[in-house]
Design an enzyme around this catalytic site. Sequence first.
Site, PDB file in Angstrom:
ATOM      1  N   CYS A 110      -0.395   4.110   2.238  1.00 45.10           N
ATOM      2  CA  CYS A 110      -0.108   3.871   3.667  1.00 45.10           C
ATOM      3  C   CYS A 110       1.372   4.114   3.974  1.00 45.10           C
ATOM      4  O   CYS A 110       1.702   4.754   4.965  1.00 45.10           O
ATOM      5  CB  CYS A 110      -0.415   2.429   4.072  1.00 45.10           C
ATOM      6  SG  CYS A 110      -1.929   1.762   3.396  1.00 45.10           S
ATOM      7  N   ASP A 111       2.241   3.577   3.141  1.00 43.37           N
ATOM      8  CA  ASP A 111       3.651   3.493   3.538  1.00 43.37           C
ATOM      9  C   ASP A 111       4.616   4.317   2.680  1.00 43.37           C
ATOM     10  O   ASP A 111       5.790   4.434   3.038  1.00 43.37           O
ATOM     11  CB  ASP A 111       4.097   2.014   3.496  1.00 43.37           C
ATOM     12  CG  ASP A 111       3.281   1.160   4.461  1.00 43.37           C
ATOM     13  OD1 ASP A 111       2.912   1.672   5.531  1.00 43.37           O
ATOM     14  OD2 ASP A 111       2.995  -0.006   4.136  1.00 43.37           O
ATOM     15  N   CYS A 170       0.832  -1.206   0.000  1.00 40.45           N
ATOM     16  CA  CYS A 170       0.000   0.000   0.000  1.00 40.45           C
ATOM     17  C   CYS A 170       0.867   1.257   0.000  1.00 40.45           C
ATOM     18  O   CYS A 170       1.429   1.635   1.031  1.00 40.45           O
ATOM     19  CB  CYS A 170      -0.933  -0.016   1.209  1.00 40.45           C
ATOM     20  SG  CYS A 170      -1.939   1.468   1.349  1.00 40.45           S
TER      21      CYS A 170
END
Length: 313
Positions: free
Chosen positions: A140-141, A137
């Site tokens: 997300c990261d 992701c």
Amino acid sequence: MGSTDIYKCIIIGSGPAGYTAAIYAARAALQPLLFQGVEPGGQLMTTTDVENYPGYPNGVKGPAMMDDFRKQAERMGTEMRLQHISRSDFGSHPLRVWTMEGEEFRAHSIIIATGASAKWLGLESEKRLHGSGVSACAVCDGYFFRGQEVAVVGGGDTACEEALYLSKLCPQVHMLIRSDRMRASQIMQQRVRNAPNIRIYWNTETVEVLGAQQVEGVRVRDKQNGRVYDIPVKGFFVAIGHTPNSEPFRPWVETDEQGYIKTQPGSTRTNIAGVFAAGDVQDKVYRQAVTAAASGCMAALDAERYLSAAGLH
Ligand code: NDP
């Protein structure tokens, strides 16, 4: 209550969608029963820091956030079970579901919030370095890799989106495609091709993710000439698709060709009266904790309205 009773609302799944549905359903006096599955918390249990969920100004660890969600749902009076639902019968009312152990539960309404699971390449090194540079992701990261080189595997719309997102944070994005074509829509392919810092590697297979504690690079093989070489990267993003966890409900609930549950536009209603779907099991576009939570809220409101209209609440 137990397996002989008819619940007003059963919620299946314990990610942001399921827990949020439970908070709303419990506060509406639906006395919900929530099945957490055997690995409660959903995909956030495998993430490290979450910095994009509003309300946590200093960020939060994924598992800690899901623990907060669970506690809030419990405090409102949700009954929870650490069991996995493996079968359903939505052919008549009350609706019925079965746990993996074969225990039957009945309800007037059901909210499916079982999420989706990211597909992985299946390499030992990918598993070992998951959360230490390996991610599924970018939203997300990606932020943790700003200013560093990264690789993205996959050639679908998700991979293109991930590569484009990362191209705004990272000086160089290496996009690894296993064949000589991308599956993504033309417009996404065009955007990727136009990005000056995305380099596309055709016919390229990932052999291994390199690094002891953290990702240091990726070893790839050119399938046309057999050459094996290393690309130094700090982040390795796998974007080869997701599998929606809709199998136990598929005989009844309409899905698209990939298995995502179809909901009526602007609602969480499925084709079955009293059955609602929320979160990633019905969303292949946004896939965020906050959008999943929002659709969990919608599902609980839809269920409450359905039960009231049917005189069941
Ligand atoms: P897709 O199934 O469309 O694409 C998967 C990609 O990963 C393909 O390029 C595939 O290659 C590759 N792949 C699969 N397995 C491997 C492997 N083992 N090693 C290397 N590469 C592999 O998945 P997506 O998640 O991209 O998209 C799913 C659906 O969601 C699509 O319908 C897409 O259009 C949609 N979507 C829509 C978005 C939007 O509207 N904004 C955003 C994201 C997705 P190959 O072609 O060789 O099989």
